[in-house]
Design an enzyme around this catalytic site. Structure first.
Site, short mmCIF file in Angstrom:
data_model
loop_
_atom_site.label_atom_id
_atom_site.label_comp_id
_atom_site.label_asym_id
_atom_site.label_seq_id
_atom_site.Cartn_x
_atom_site.Cartn_y
_atom_site.Cartn_z
N GLU A 90 -103.89 -91.48 -58.00
CA GLU A 90 -103.35 -90.21 -57.53
C GLU A 90 -104.43 -89.15 -57.48
O GLU A 90 -105.34 -89.13 -58.30
CB GLU A 90 -102.22 -89.76 -58.48
CG GLU A 90 -101.02 -90.69 -58.39
CD GLU A 90 -99.88 -90.28 -59.32
OE1 GLU A 90 -98.74 -90.34 -58.88
OE2 GLU A 90 -100.15 -89.91 -60.47
N CYS A 103 -108.00 -82.33 -57.58
CA CYS A 103 -108.14 -82.99 -58.88
C CYS A 103 -108.22 -84.49 -58.62
O CYS A 103 -107.27 -85.08 -58.13
CB CYS A 103 -106.90 -82.60 -59.67
SG CYS A 103 -106.76 -83.36 -61.26
N CYS A 110 -106.26 -95.19 -68.43
CA CYS A 110 -107.24 -94.59 -69.34
C CYS A 110 -107.13 -95.27 -70.69
O CYS A 110 -106.04 -95.57 -71.15
CB CYS A 110 -107.00 -93.09 -69.48
SG CYS A 110 -108.18 -92.29 -70.58
N CYS A 114 -104.37 -90.82 -75.54
CA CYS A 114 -103.83 -89.55 -76.06
C CYS A 114 -102.30 -89.62 -76.03
O CYS A 114 -101.71 -90.06 -75.05
CB CYS A 114 -104.33 -88.38 -75.22
SG CYS A 114 -106.13 -88.29 -75.18
N CYS A 117 -100.16 -87.93 -73.07
CA CYS A 117 -100.59 -88.09 -71.67
C CYS A 117 -100.01 -89.35 -71.05
O CYS A 117 -100.14 -90.44 -71.58
CB CYS A 117 -102.12 -88.13 -71.63
SG CYS A 117 -102.80 -88.50 -70.01
N CYS A 330 -100.82 -81.56 -64.94
CA CYS A 330 -101.77 -82.21 -65.85
C CYS A 330 -101.10 -83.26 -66.70
O CYS A 330 -100.07 -83.01 -67.31
CB CYS A 330 -102.36 -81.19 -66.81
SG CYS A 330 -103.23 -79.89 -66.00
N1 SAH Z 1 -109.67 -87.63 -69.55
C1 SAH Z 1 -110.19 -86.34 -69.25
C2 SAH Z 1 -109.88 -85.93 -67.84
C3 SAH Z 1 -108.39 -85.92 -67.52
S1 SAH Z 1 -107.94 -84.28 -67.56
C4 SAH Z 1 -109.68 -85.34 -70.24
O1 SAH Z 1 -108.77 -85.67 -71.00
O2 SAH Z 1 -110.23 -84.25 -70.29
C5 SAH Z 1 -106.29 -84.29 -67.97
C6 SAH Z 1 -106.02 -82.93 -68.63
O3 SAH Z 1 -104.62 -82.77 -68.74
C7 SAH Z 1 -106.59 -82.87 -70.04
O4 SAH Z 1 -107.08 -81.57 -70.28
C8 SAH Z 1 -105.37 -83.14 -70.90
O5 SAH Z 1 -105.52 -82.56 -72.16
C9 SAH Z 1 -104.27 -82.53 -70.08
N2 SAH Z 1 -102.96 -83.14 -70.26
C10 SAH Z 1 -102.68 -84.45 -70.42
N3 SAH Z 1 -101.35 -84.63 -70.54
C11 SAH Z 1 -100.77 -83.42 -70.44
C12 SAH Z 1 -99.43 -82.96 -70.48
N4 SAH Z 1 -98.41 -83.79 -70.59
N5 SAH Z 1 -99.21 -81.63 -70.35
C13 SAH Z 1 -100.25 -80.78 -70.18
N6 SAH Z 1 -101.53 -81.16 -70.12
C14 SAH Z 1 -101.80 -82.45 -70.27
FE1 SF4 Z 2 -107.20 -90.22 -70.96
FE2 SF4 Z 2 -105.10 -88.65 -70.63
FE3 SF4 Z 2 -106.50 -88.54 -72.89
FE4 SF4 Z 2 -107.59 -87.59 -70.62
S1 SF4 Z 2 -105.79 -86.79 -71.66
S2 SF4 Z 2 -108.56 -88.91 -72.16
S3 SF4 Z 2 -106.70 -89.02 -69.14
S4 SF4 Z 2 -105.34 -90.31 -72.16
#
Ligand code: SAH
Ligand code: SF4
Length: 336
Positions: A90, A103, A110, A114, A117, A330
């Site tokens: 995506e 983006c 990944c 986290c 996410c 995000c």
């Molecule tokens: N893996 C990298 C790049 C992906 S960015 C990273 O984590 O920085 C994805 C962004 O969205 C990150 O800043 C993460 O903290 C944020 N994110 C992930 N899941 C989210 C959610 N459910 N609500 C808001 N932000 C989220």
């Molecule tokens: Fe991976 Fe999502 Fe964590 Fe970014 S926020 S490192 S995409 S698991």
């Protein structure tokens, strides 16, 4: 078959040389592939028909397949692209004042896991090739003409630092071939320090964003397993040592979770952590999805948290949640 898009400028030069083609053809091909966004070698009408036919026998131009396109009520657009091996990724286009930010994804899934996410919940499937990353920009650009993307953020699916070879080739090509200023390209990481150190030495120099999301090892370790390897203090030291150009800043992403990291104590710790680092903070109220164990704080809480940071001398913006209704916000990307 040689995929011309999979070649760097140097490799393309070598390839044409091996065919006894003159060097000026390199510029021509690059112009047609990246600026004119030719879909097939046959479309490169500046080449003679005979040459196009000769090239088509041994080479091709790859393209992403558009599988789905959704527009949110707030103007955010989500594109689902199919890859050659049948996987899907995506990319999200976010309009904001005079900017149009794309983006892009750097991996399918990944490995960082986290807790908040959705991409993380997929697990890791594979790295994207450099051209699969660049192709997200080319494909979207083709679809949105006459509008043009002004900014690129590596904030889609994946941890860019875990695929830095391809990511760096990709932003290099975006810069030199798609003519996107390096100052408008941002790579985001969950805090993989060796990757940050490597990024610091790469050209062109691009912007760094760090997903901090919590101020204590307890909380950060709970929501981001990467913190057990690179805890908060170590991460902040790496940020402090990160070589920034004059007037450049590190962007810190901070998701606000109700009752977990949104207290005034958190705000105070955040201010202390960022002391001495040229930085700004993007506050992202948690974007919920079905079955999520976290909650988004109320709007007043978000504004209160922001005001505490501001009075601590820190530039803090609240990221308006774009594309929530189409799961394009995000952390909501999962290549479904
Ligand atoms: N893996 C990298 C790049 C992906 S960015 C990273 O984590 O920085 C994805 C962004 O969205 C990150 O800043 C993460 O903290 C944020 N994110 C992930 N899941 C989210 C959610 N459910 N609500 C808001 N932000 C989220
Ligand atoms: Fe991976 Fe999502 Fe964590 Fe970014 S926020 S490192 S995409 S698991």
């Amino acid at each position: 078959m040689i995929n011309l898009k999979a070649l760097s400028e140097e490799e393309l030069t070598g390839f044409l040389l091996s065919l006894d083609l003159p060097a000026f053809r390199v510029k021509q091909l690059l112009y047609w592939i990246y600026e004119k966004r030719a879909l097939h070698i046959q479309d490169i009408t500046e080449l003679s028909k005979a040459l196009r036919e000769r090239l088509s026998k041994i080479a091709c131009i790859s393209n992403l397949k558009l599988l789905d396109r959704r527009v949110s009520i707030d103007g955010t657009e989500k594109f689902l692209f199919g890859l050659e091996d049948g996987e899907a990724i995506e990319a999200v286009l976010i309009p904001d004042d005079d900017r149009l930010t794309l983006c892009v994804s750097s991996q399918i899934g990944c490995a960082m896991g986290c807790r908040f996410c959705l991409t993380g919940k997929m697990g890791f499937i594979r790295n994207l090739q450099a051209h699969e990353i660049v192709d997200q920009v080319i494909a979207v650009q083709r679809l949105i003409e006459p509008r043009t993307t002004t900014n690129i953020v590596f904030m889609g699916m994946g941890e860019p630092m875990n695929n830095l070879d391809n990511v760096s080739h990709a932003f290099k090509r975006m810069n030199s071939l798609l003519k996107i200023s390096r100052r408008r390209i941002t790579v985001s990481t969950s805090g993989v320090i060796p990757g940050m150190k490597r990024l610091a030495g790469l050209t062109p120099a691009v912007n760094l964003a760090v997903s901090l999301n919590a101020t204590t090892d307890d909380v950060r370790g709970y929501i981001m397993p990467v913190n057990r390897r690179y805890p908060v203090r170590t991460l902040m030291r790496a940020c402090r040592e990160y070589p920034l150009e004059p007037r450049r800043r590190i962007t810190f992403e901070y998701i606000l979770f109700e009752g977990l990291n949104d207290s005034s104590g958190d705000a105070e710790r955040l201010v202390r952590l960022l002391r001495g680092i040229p930085s700004k903070i993007n506050l992202i109220p948690f974007n919920p999805y079905e079955g999520a164990e976290f909650r988004r704080p109320r709007e007043e809480r978000v504004q209160f948290f922001r005001s505490l940071l501001q009075s601590g001398g820190i530039t803090a913006m609240v990221r308006k949640s774009k594309g929530l209704d189409i799961l394009a916000a995000c952390g909501q990307l999962r290549g479904a």
